[in-house]
Design an enzyme around this catalytic site. Structure first.
Site, PDB file in Angstrom:
ATOM      1  N   CYS A 116       0.811  -1.230   0.000  1.00 16.94           N
ATOM      2  CA  CYS A 116       0.000   0.000   0.000  1.00 16.94           C
ATOM      3  C   CYS A 116       0.840   1.273   0.000  1.00 16.94           C
ATOM      4  CB  CYS A 116      -0.958  -0.007   1.182  1.00 16.94           C
ATOM      5  SG  CYS A 116      -2.173  -1.307   1.051  1.00 16.94           S
ATOM      6  N   HIS A 256      -3.222   7.312   2.450  1.00 22.77           N
ATOM      7  CA  HIS A 256      -3.636   6.028   1.896  1.00 22.77           C
ATOM      8  C   HIS A 256      -4.982   5.671   2.532  1.00 22.77           C
ATOM      9  CE1 HIS A 256      -3.876   1.923   0.772  1.00 22.77           C
ATOM     10  NE2 HIS A 256      -3.662   1.459   1.980  1.00 22.77           N
ATOM     11  N   ASN A 286     -10.220   0.109  -0.222  1.00 22.01           N
ATOM     12  CA  ASN A 286      -8.758   0.172  -0.269  1.00 22.01           C
ATOM     13  C   ASN A 286      -8.291  -0.381  -1.613  1.00 22.01           C
ATOM     14  OD1 ASN A 286      -6.005  -0.158   0.010  1.00 22.01           O
ATOM     15  ND2 ASN A 286      -6.096  -1.137   2.024  1.00 22.01           N
TER      16      ASN A 286
HETATM   17  O1  UT7 Z   1      -3.813  -1.190   3.512  1.00 19.32           O
HETATM   18  C1  UT7 Z   1      -2.732  -1.452   4.267  1.00 19.32           C
HETATM   19  C2  UT7 Z   1      -2.802  -2.279   5.420  1.00 19.32           C
HETATM   20  N1  UT7 Z   1      -4.088  -2.653   5.937  1.00 19.32           N
HETATM   21  C3  UT7 Z   1      -4.686  -1.955   6.914  1.00 19.32           C
HETATM   22  O2  UT7 Z   1      -4.266  -0.901   7.299  1.00 19.32           O
HETATM   23  C4  UT7 Z   1      -5.909  -2.592   7.557  1.00 19.32           C
HETATM   24  C5  UT7 Z   1      -5.831  -2.493   9.045  1.00 19.32           C
HETATM   25  N2  UT7 Z   1      -6.895  -3.220   9.754  1.00 19.32           N
HETATM   26  C6  UT7 Z   1      -8.188  -2.844   9.707  1.00 19.32           C
HETATM   27  O3  UT7 Z   1      -8.572  -1.927   8.994  1.00 19.32           O
HETATM   28  C7  UT7 Z   1      -9.158  -3.545  10.631  1.00 19.32           C
HETATM   29  O4  UT7 Z   1      -8.430  -4.329  11.533  1.00 19.32           O
HETATM   30  C8  UT7 Z   1     -10.182  -4.435   9.885  1.00 19.32           C
HETATM   31  C9  UT7 Z   1     -11.179  -3.577   9.136  1.00 19.32           C
HETATM   32  C10 UT7 Z   1      -9.486  -5.389   8.952  1.00 19.32           C
HETATM   33  C11 UT7 Z   1     -10.979  -5.244  10.922  1.00 19.32           C
HETATM   34  O5  UT7 Z   1     -11.594  -4.386  11.860  1.00 19.32           O
HETATM   35  P1  UT7 Z   1     -11.407  -4.614  13.427  1.00 19.32           P
HETATM   36  O6  UT7 Z   1     -12.194  -3.587  14.078  1.00 19.32           O
HETATM   37  O7  UT7 Z   1      -9.934  -4.659  13.733  1.00 19.32           O
HETATM   38  O8  UT7 Z   1     -12.089  -6.017  13.646  1.00 19.32           O
HETATM   39  P2  UT7 Z   1     -11.449  -7.341  14.264  1.00 19.32           P
HETATM   40  O9  UT7 Z   1     -10.576  -8.004  13.281  1.00 19.32           O
HETATM   41  O10 UT7 Z   1     -10.918  -7.025  15.623  1.00 19.32           O
HETATM   42  O11 UT7 Z   1     -12.751  -8.198  14.455  1.00 19.32           O
HETATM   43  C12 UT7 Z   1     -13.748  -7.863  15.442  1.00 19.32           C
HETATM   44  C13 UT7 Z   1     -14.925  -8.793  15.264  1.00 19.32           C
HETATM   45  C14 UT7 Z   1     -14.516 -10.262  15.211  1.00 19.32           C
HETATM   46  O12 UT7 Z   1     -15.540 -11.021  15.834  1.00 19.32           O
HETATM   47  P3  UT7 Z   1     -15.361 -11.568  17.330  1.00 19.32           P
HETATM   48  O13 UT7 Z   1     -14.140 -12.437  17.296  1.00 19.32           O
HETATM   49  O14 UT7 Z   1     -15.188 -10.339  18.185  1.00 19.32           O
HETATM   50  O15 UT7 Z   1     -16.634 -12.299  17.574  1.00 19.32           O
HETATM   51  C15 UT7 Z   1     -14.522 -10.583  13.745  1.00 19.32           C
HETATM   52  O16 UT7 Z   1     -14.754 -11.947  13.471  1.00 19.32           O
HETATM   53  O17 UT7 Z   1     -15.569  -8.530  14.015  1.00 19.32           O
HETATM   54  C16 UT7 Z   1     -15.671  -9.740  13.270  1.00 19.32           C
HETATM   55  N3  UT7 Z   1     -15.606  -9.394  11.847  1.00 19.32           N
HETATM   56  C17 UT7 Z   1     -16.717  -9.069  11.156  1.00 19.32           C
HETATM   57  N4  UT7 Z   1     -18.011  -8.988  11.508  1.00 19.32           N
HETATM   58  C18 UT7 Z   1     -18.891  -8.608  10.548  1.00 19.32           C
HETATM   59  C19 UT7 Z   1     -14.537  -9.336  11.057  1.00 19.32           C
HETATM   60  N5  UT7 Z   1     -14.907  -8.971   9.820  1.00 19.32           N
HETATM   61  C20 UT7 Z   1     -16.255  -8.809   9.858  1.00 19.32           C
HETATM   62  C21 UT7 Z   1     -17.222  -8.417   8.892  1.00 19.32           C
HETATM   63  N6  UT7 Z   1     -18.516  -8.339   9.288  1.00 19.32           N
HETATM   64  N7  UT7 Z   1     -16.885  -8.129   7.623  1.00 19.32           N
END
Ligand code: UT7
Length: 334
Positions: A116, A256, A286
């Site tokens: 990225c 970004h 993204n």
């Molecule tokens: O581009 C360059 C590099 N990339 C980035 O900068 C991305 C950085 N990371 C992020 O933007 C975020 O971490 C994400 C958008 C990928 C994920 O968001 P988050 O708030 O960190 O969610 P999480 O991974 O901590 O997941 C929280 C909960 C989990 O459920 P439990 O374990 O708490 O029951 C996930 O399974 O949300 C769940 N989850 C979803 N729920 C509904 C993960 N994806 C989804 C989804 N819909 N699409």
């Protein structure tokens, strides 16, 4: 005479027609519009559909539009570099293919892989070819067909990414505009959190790697999020301090577009208002190498000569950095 600098003298972008909405994603994986919007800020993303279409097709569209709007002949271009993590093929470079499709015959071309951060790494590299005095017209493309490496059964990644391409023309200037400084950093130990498991020399493609779904993006979202916030913030604040830029002096932050929460945290720490930040993640998601050119293209109308602009990115590698420039022209070139 003033130092020779590289200035962006034109910008164009291309996003494919198909719009993948949160509602459609909710029919594919267990997710909701509300979760996606509140956790990422994304509503729609553009997806390149159709057999036989790759990253180079979007890149070539962006380059052809750029040549047209800047009245530049393809024969005048000295160099084309393309930032991408989704090359058409392992080799040759996608920049080679884009140049061929855009009718560019007198240039050399190569790809830049910094995930990225690819677009800003490529921009800094290209600017040095201009500053050397040897090259007069350089095109920097950022293009990614992320849909080709997204696992549409993995709700944690498939909601984030989209496809697009952008292209910038760089030319020399001795005026007080153009690219003034860049800060780039990398940390390869971050690869454990964000990578593409198979298909490289370490783990060539096989029936087993396909069955194990290893040809898709692997991301530990939370870990990447933490690094992304701290590194984008640090490098943007460092650039402001280095050049004595007060928050009110900055015309635009061009971050970004990975997650709206990362962008907002960066702006907060820089002490700038939302009105000073280019944000279009809600419509494109993204698009990896294309996020920054897509923003500049959409805001081209509002940019004015002399505007102080900071670009900032963070991505797989880990890679991150920022570029400080003074915008080189007023308004849209169309
Ligand atoms: O581009 C360059 C590099 N990339 C980035 O900068 C991305 C950085 N990371 C992020 O933007 C975020 O971490 C994400 C958008 C990928 C994920 O968001 P988050 O708030 O960190 O969610 P999480 O991974 O901590 O997941 C929280 C909960 C989990 O459920 P439990 O374990 O708490 O029951 C996930 O399974 O949300 C769940 N989850 C979803 N729920 C509904 C993960 N994806 C989804 C989804 N819909 N699409």
């Amino acid at each position: 005479m003033n130092k020779l600098r590289a200035a962006i003298t034109g910008i164009h972008a291309f996003a494919p027609d198909y719009l993948l909405t949160n509602e459609e994603l909710a029919t594919m994986v267990d997710t909701t519009d509300e979760w996606i919007l509140t956790r990422t800020g994304i509503k729609t993303r553009h997806i390149l559909k159709g057999e036989g279409k790759g990253t180079s097709d979007m890149g070539a569209e962006a380059v052809k539009g750029l040549l047209q709007k800047t009245n530049t002949s393809p024969n005048e271009i000295d160099l084309v570099t393309c930032a991408t993590v989704t090359p058409d093929m392992q080799f040759p470079a996608t920049a080679n293919i884009i140049a061929d499709k855009a009718g560019i015959k007198n240039a050399f071309h190569f790809d830049m892989n910094a995930a990225c951060s690819g677009q800003i790494y490529a921009l800094t590299t290209a600017s040095m070819y201009i500053e050397s005095g040897k090259y007069k017209k350089v095109i920097v493309v950022g293009a990614d067909k992320m849909s080709s490496i997204v696992d549409y059964t993995d709700r944690a990644t498939c909601v984030i990414f989209g496809d697009a391409a952008g292209a910038m023309l760089l030319e020399p200037t001795t005026e007080d505009v153009g690219i003034i400084d860049s800060i780039h950093q990398s940390d390869g130990s971050g690869r454990i959190h964000l990578h593409h498991k198979a298909g490289g020399s370490l783990k060539p493609a096989s029936r087993e790697t396909v069955d194990a779904r290893e040809h898709y993006i692997y991301q530990e979202g939370q870990a990447v999020f933490k690094f992304a916030v701290s590194k984008m913030v640090d490098v943007s604040v460092e650039m402001m301090k280095k050049h004595n830029i007060e928050p009110e002096d900055l015309a635009w932050l061009v971050p970004h577009q990975a997650n709206l929460r990362i962008i907002e945290a960066t702006a907060r720490r820089m002490g700038i208002n939302r009105e000073q930040v280019m944000i279009n993640i809600e419509r494109y998601g993204n698009t990896t190498s294309a996020t920054i050119p897509l923003c500049l293209w959409e805001w081209e109308n509002q940019l004015k000569k002399g505007d102080k602009v900071i670009l900032a990115a963070f991505g797989g590698g880990f890679t991150w950095g920022s570029i400080y420039m003074k915008w080189a022209y007023d308004g849209k070139k169309e």
